[in-house]
Enzyme design. Structure first.
Site, PDB file in Angstrom:
ATOM      1  N   CYS A 179      -2.640   4.841  -4.271  1.00 31.79           N
ATOM      2  CA  CYS A 179      -3.245   3.496  -4.333  1.00 31.79           C
ATOM      3  C   CYS A 179      -4.368   3.455  -5.370  1.00 31.79           C
ATOM      4  CB  CYS A 179      -3.792   3.077  -2.972  1.00 31.79           C
ATOM      5  SG  CYS A 179      -2.571   2.307  -1.898  1.00 31.79           S
ATOM      6  N   HIS A 221       0.851  -1.181   0.000  1.00 28.91           N
ATOM      7  CA  HIS A 221       0.000   0.000   0.000  1.00 28.91           C
ATOM      8  C   HIS A 221       0.888   1.233   0.000  1.00 28.91           C
ATOM      9  CE1 HIS A 221      -3.756  -2.138   0.609  1.00 28.91           C
ATOM     10  NE2 HIS A 221      -3.152  -2.872   1.530  1.00 28.91           N
TER      11      HIS A 221
END
Length: 108
Positions: free
Chosen positions: A34, A22
């Site tokens: 993201c 992430h």
């Protein structure tokens, strides 16, 4: 950090790509890095499936894991189209990396 790995064959053609992690650029739901990586990668996979009528081998898992492998039994014309779509994905991911390099890294 998001890690993108592009695996190529001896002819520099994309065999597979893997995305893990992430970005942690912002809170969940507001993380544009993201979101951008997800949109680009899933968009490319969906384009391969819809426009080339090819179903790649796809693995998904926790923590942002996505692996997509190109089937090896494609005819030359279809393989060229798949490669073009995936190369477009790489260009888009490299653009994100250029602007947000502290949150995404690409290895080839």
């Amino acid at each position: 950090m998001i890690k993108v790995t592009i695996k190529r064959d001896d002819h520099k053609l994309i065999q597979s790509f893997t995305i893990t992690g992430h970005a942690n650029f912002a809170k969940k739901g507001a993380d544009i890095v993201c979101a951008g990586v997800s949109a680009v990668s899933f968009g490319a996979v969906n384009a391969v499936m819809s426009l080339c009528h090819v179903t790649p081998d796809i693995e998904q898992g926790a923590d942002g894991f996505l692996k997509c492998s190109v089937p090896s039994n494609l005819d030359e014309s279809t393989h060229e189209k798949v490669q073009l779509l995936l190369e477009g994905m790489v260009v888009s991911l490299e653009t994100i990396e250029r602007d947000y390099g502290n949150y995404i890294t690409i290895s080839k």
